[in-house]
Design a protein around this motif. Structure first.
Motif, PDB file in Angstrom:
ATOM      1  N   VAL A 154       0.858  -1.187   0.000  1.00  0.00           N
ATOM      2  CA  VAL A 154       0.000   0.000   0.000  1.00  0.00           C
ATOM      3  C   VAL A 154       0.893   1.236   0.000  1.00  0.00           C
ATOM      4  N   ARG A 199       3.072   3.275   9.575  1.00  0.00           N
ATOM      5  CA  ARG A 199       4.525   3.127   9.442  1.00  0.00           C
ATOM      6  C   ARG A 199       5.162   3.558  10.754  1.00  0.00           C
ATOM      7  N   HIS A 251       5.294  -6.301  11.405  1.00  0.00           N
ATOM      8  CA  HIS A 251       4.829  -5.712  10.141  1.00  0.00           C
ATOM      9  C   HIS A 251       4.054  -6.786   9.352  1.00  0.00           C
TER      10      HIS A 251
HETATM   11  O1  LIG Z   1       2.966  -2.287   4.990  1.00  0.00           O
HETATM   12  C1  LIG Z   1       2.468  -2.829   4.053  1.00  0.00           C
HETATM   13  C2  LIG Z   1       2.077  -2.185   2.848  1.00  0.00           C
HETATM   14  O2  LIG Z   1       2.361  -0.994   2.636  1.00  0.00           O
HETATM   15  O3  LIG Z   1       1.458  -2.875   2.022  1.00  0.00           O
END
Ligand SMILES: O=CC(=O)O
Length: 332
Positions: free
Chosen positions: A92, A249, A296
């Motif tokens: 994403v 993040r 994560h």
């Molecule tokens: O952190 C995961 C993403 O950005 O898909």
């Protein structure tokens, strides 16, 4: 802007420069060996020009990069590849890609958009319930002592009725709000702009939002405006019983100050899926029972991995066949 994309009519392999590596790479490779030559830049410590040289690859032959947030696609990389036309990231977030350089060079960036929104929201709510009910701490207790030994953690806390400030009310934040409404939480939010069709109270100031919230859930993208959006001042405003959940993040929070606030009891707890200097996690957090840590992993379901595989494979195919891209719904 000149169209750099050269359609390849003959059946030679297309070169795909891979940074990361993306989790879907083994599947993509297994199913597409007849289509692509995979140049795995992530497996080399060399600067890119030397790596390409070693592989006997002319930088001007590269039109496409596949990547994920584990490795930067910097302005230098983009400038080195004059024919680069597309960067597909299986994430994403796009903070690992120099987007300004991409727009200067006419490079299209394709991300996962909102493909993972439900999973990330599920993880946010899971972390929140875990922190408030101390589920992971209780699990550790049972494994060590069994159920009969007195469990001497402080009492858990109800989720019902809590005031939740969502930072970043894009698709992920919206899914978090939808889920928490079912727990009768009171939702408020901060985002770049007030959303015209949203009835939740909007706060343009994050300190003010924190002062009105029992919980902050961080769902926004990382960029120069949001880096360290959660300062010590925000955490002090959230207060001693306040909980922070971060599924965005790591660098959205000033992590040093977060550790200090947790250790000093200035906030009540945290559920963290992301960290400022991944894969490093501040060791001080390991001994805190009011903190729940995940690696994560908020998009790591089989279903989402299948979806992103299909999306990446279709995006690359469309690019190399000069067909229109299927753009997923965006996250914000
Ligand atoms: O952190 C995961 C993403 O950005 O898909």
């Amino acid at each position: 802007m000149a169209n750099k994309h050269k359609h390849n009519d003959n059946k030679e392999l297309q070169t795909l420069l891979v940074f990361g590596p993306p989790v879907i790479l083994p599947t993509l490779e297994a199913r597409n060996l007849h289509k692509y030559r995979f140049l795995k830049a992530f497996s080399s410590q060399l600067p890119l020009h030397q790596f390409l040289n070693m592989q006997n690859v002319d930088p001007s032959s590269i039109q496409a990069i596949l990547c994920n947030p584990l490795q930067q696609v910097s302005a230098d990389v983009i400038r080195l590849l004059p024919s680069l036309s597309i960067i597909v990231t299986n994430s994403v977030g796009t903070e690992h890609i120099d987007l300004s350089e991409c727009s200067r060079h006419g490079v299209q960036v394709v991300s996962a958009g909102a493909l993972f929104a439900e999973d990330v929201a599920d993880m946010a709510v899971g972390l929140l319930i875990d922190v408030m009910w101390k589920i992971s701490a209780a699990d550790r207790h049972v494994r060590k002592w069994g159920p009969s030994k007195p469990f001497n953690l402080s009492l858990g806390s109800k989720l019902e009725g809590k005031r939740v400030g969502i930072v970043g009310l894009g698709r992920i934040g919206g899914e978090v709000a939808k889920r928490l409404e079912a727990f009768d939480c009171r939702i408020m939010y901060h985002s770049r702009n007030k959303k015209p069709f949203v009835s939740y109270p909007f706060y343009s100031n994050v300190v003010e939002l924190a002062g009105k919230s029992d919980v902050l859930v961080l769902c926004c993208a990382l960029n120069e405006q949001t880096r360290h959006i959660i300062t010590k001042e925000v955490m002090l405003a959230l207060g001693k019983d306040g909980v922070i959940i971060n599924v965005g993040r790591g660098a959205l929070i000033d992590e040093k100050e977060l550790v200090w606030c947790l250790m000093e009891g200035e906030i009540g707890g945290a559920g963290l899926d992301v960290f400022e200097n991944e894969p490093n996690v501040p060791k001080e957090l390991f001994v805190l029972d009011n903190v729940v840590l995940t690696p994560h992993a908020a998009v790591d379901t089989q279903e989402s991995t299948n979806k992103i595989y299909e999306h990446v494979a279709a995006s690359l195919e469309a690019f190399f066949l000069s067909k229109p891209q299927i753009v997923p719904a965006m996250n914000d």
